[in-house]
Design a protein around this motif. Structure first.
Motif, PDB file in Angstrom:
ATOM      1  N   LEU A 129       0.866  -1.133   0.048  1.00  0.00           N
ATOM      2  CA  LEU A 129      -0.034   0.024  -0.070  1.00  0.00           C
ATOM      3  C   LEU A 129       0.866   1.333  -0.014  1.00  0.00           C
ATOM      4  O   LEU A 129       0.410   2.151  -0.790  1.00  0.00           O
ATOM      5  N   GLU A 130       1.809   1.207   0.865  1.00  0.00           N
ATOM      6  CA  GLU A 130       2.972   2.302   0.720  1.00  0.00           C
ATOM      7  C   GLU A 130       4.140   1.706   0.324  1.00  0.00           C
ATOM      8  O   GLU A 130       5.045   1.327   0.760  1.00  0.00           O
ATOM      9  N   ARG A 131       4.186   1.632  -1.061  1.00  0.00           N
ATOM     10  CA  ARG A 131       5.142   0.976  -1.853  1.00  0.00           C
ATOM     11  C   ARG A 131       6.499   1.810  -1.979  1.00  0.00           C
ATOM     12  O   ARG A 131       6.642   2.866  -2.701  1.00  0.00           O
ATOM     13  N   THR A 132       7.475   1.115  -1.626  1.00  0.00           N
ATOM     14  CA  THR A 132       8.905   1.439  -1.414  1.00  0.00           C
ATOM     15  C   THR A 132       9.809   0.314  -1.961  1.00  0.00           C
ATOM     16  O   THR A 132      10.943   0.587  -2.447  1.00  0.00           O
ATOM     17  N   TYR A 133       9.222  -0.766  -1.942  1.00  0.00           N
ATOM     18  CA  TYR A 133      10.245  -2.199  -2.434  1.00  0.00           C
ATOM     19  C   TYR A 133       9.788  -2.306  -3.877  1.00  0.00           C
ATOM     20  O   TYR A 133       8.625  -1.790  -4.337  1.00  0.00           O
ATOM     21  N   PRO A 134      10.774  -2.726  -4.555  1.00  0.00           N
ATOM     22  CA  PRO A 134      10.425  -3.297  -6.128  1.00  0.00           C
ATOM     23  C   PRO A 134       9.130  -4.017  -6.196  1.00  0.00           C
ATOM     24  O   PRO A 134       9.042  -4.618  -5.201  1.00  0.00           O
ATOM     25  N   ARG A 135       8.390  -3.639  -7.290  1.00  0.00           N
ATOM     26  CA  ARG A 135       7.225  -4.551  -7.348  1.00  0.00           C
ATOM     27  C   ARG A 135       7.926  -5.891  -7.946  1.00  0.00           C
ATOM     28  O   ARG A 135       8.781  -6.168  -8.645  1.00  0.00           O
ATOM     29  N   GLY A 136       7.186  -6.921  -7.071  1.00  0.00           N
ATOM     30  CA  GLY A 136       7.611  -8.311  -7.471  1.00  0.00           C
ATOM     31  C   GLY A 136       8.269  -8.884  -6.040  1.00  0.00           C
ATOM     32  O   GLY A 136       8.545 -10.095  -5.967  1.00  0.00           O
ATOM     33  N   LEU A 137       8.415  -8.033  -5.007  1.00  0.00           N
ATOM     34  CA  LEU A 137       8.731  -8.436  -3.754  1.00  0.00           C
ATOM     35  C   LEU A 137       7.462  -8.205  -2.722  1.00  0.00           C
ATOM     36  O   LEU A 137       7.625  -8.110  -1.408  1.00  0.00           O
ATOM     37  N   ASP A 138       6.405  -8.360  -3.315  1.00  0.00           N
ATOM     38  CA  ASP A 138       5.225  -7.924  -2.469  1.00  0.00           C
ATOM     39  C   ASP A 138       4.695  -9.281  -1.795  1.00  0.00           C
ATOM     40  O   ASP A 138       4.765 -10.375  -2.019  1.00  0.00           O
ATOM     41  N   PHE A 139       4.187  -8.719  -0.632  1.00  0.00           N
ATOM     42  CA  PHE A 139       3.634  -9.675   0.436  1.00  0.00           C
ATOM     43  C   PHE A 139       2.430  -9.262   1.168  1.00  0.00           C
ATOM     44  O   PHE A 139       2.730  -7.871   1.347  1.00  0.00           O
ATOM     45  N   GLU A 140       1.399  -9.766   1.654  1.00  0.00           N
ATOM     46  CA  GLU A 140       0.395  -9.371   2.442  1.00  0.00           C
ATOM     47  C   GLU A 140      -0.005 -10.222   3.426  1.00  0.00           C
ATOM     48  O   GLU A 140       0.059 -11.615   3.114  1.00  0.00           O
ATOM     49  N   ILE A 141      -0.122  -9.648   4.618  1.00  0.00           N
ATOM     50  CA  ILE A 141      -0.322 -11.017   5.754  1.00  0.00           C
ATOM     51  C   ILE A 141      -1.630 -10.340   6.284  1.00  0.00           C
ATOM     52  O   ILE A 141      -1.792  -9.089   6.823  1.00  0.00           O
ATOM     53  N   PHE A 142      -2.473 -11.290   6.630  1.00  0.00           N
ATOM     54  CA  PHE A 142      -3.932 -10.913   7.382  1.00  0.00           C
ATOM     55  C   PHE A 142      -4.268 -12.336   7.914  1.00  0.00           C
ATOM     56  O   PHE A 142      -4.016 -13.457   7.721  1.00  0.00           O
ATOM     57  N   SER A 143      -5.447 -12.069   8.670  1.00  0.00           N
ATOM     58  CA  SER A 143      -6.107 -13.180   9.397  1.00  0.00           C
ATOM     59  C   SER A 143      -7.092 -14.091   8.849  1.00  0.00           C
ATOM     60  O   SER A 143      -7.409 -13.521   7.921  1.00  0.00           O
TER      61      SER A 143
END
Length: 241
Positions: free
Chosen positions: A129-143
């Motif tokens: 959501l606040e993107r500072t990493y290169p696209r392709g290193l994405d992860f989302e963590i939720f319950s």
């Protein structure tokens, strides 16, 4: 103890580069790099693909590597995640996508520990959501709680296809957020594979620069040092939701 699982969505019918996840790089398919990198997290990995015959090769790939695989509707990826999480009794879900062959398992593991320590089932933690990493290193963590809520209440086609909009747009009004950011913004770099140009870059990085062995920081340093590599796919626009 909370049961954590990484669920990676995969299909063969990508519109811009069909069959991309099984394209060969070096001596193995692109998906193998993704699996190996993600498994460095030490967390269980599950593949969520479709029931289409075109995705039988992905199910076969998973079977030969003893990788748990669930199959569901091609367009309703949210339902695929809910099915996989329910079948494997997951409490915490890490969402990744299979077209990211250089994901950093250690980065994921560190942030899963951060998530666990918050002990907050209403938290959504990600670096997207606040993107500072290169696209392709994405992860989302939720319950599982947030996933089930989205599964039951999300109705828009984009919600079902892209899994997390209902959560990260806070439609319930009760989601809390934690953003994973870097001090130096490298969000314009692309390490995902969506087009032939993306594939060309990843192929170069893996075959000539041993990128599959590098940490996030080392990958970014490599791209910083080689603008000619960055230029290979710098013009590619990410598809909108």
């Amino acid at each position: 103890m909370k049961k954590v699982g990484i669920i990676s969505q995969a299909r063969m019918t990508s519109t811009r580069l069909p069959g991309k996840v099984l394209l060969p790089v070096g001596d193995q398919p692109l998906l193998q790099y993704h699996v190996a990198r993600v498994q460095q997290s030490g967390l269980p990995l599950y593949l969520a693909t479709t029931t289409n015959a075109t995705d039988d090769p992905l199910a076969d790939f998973a079977a030969t590597r003893h990788l748990p695989c669930t199959r569901g509707d091609e367009q309703d990826v949210l339902a695929r995640y809910q099915q996989c999480a329910a079948f494997n009794d997951l409490d915490i879900i890490v969402r990744v996508t299979s077209d990211c062959p250089l994901l950093d398992g250690q980065l994921i593991a560190e942030n899963v520990q951060t998530y666990i320590h918050t002990d907050n089932s209403r938290l959504y933690l990600s670096n997207v959501l606040e993107r500072t990493y290169p696209r392709g290193l994405d992860f989302e963590i939720f319950s599982r709680e947030l996933l089930e809520e989205a599964f039951l209440h999300a109705t828009l086609p984009a919600d079902r296809e892209h899994v997390t909009p209902y959560i990260h747009q806070n439609r319930s009004g009760r989601v809390q957020f934690q953003h994973v950011t870097r001090r130096e913004d490298r969000s314009l770099y692309r390490l995902t594979v969506d087009t032939p140009e993306d594939f060309q870059l990843i192929q170069q990085l893996i075959e000539h620069y041993e990128a599959a062995t590098l940490s996030t920081d080392a990958l970014i340093q490599l791209l910083d040092q080689h603008p000619e590599l960055v230029a290979l796919n710098a013009h590619i626009e990410q598809k909108k939701l």
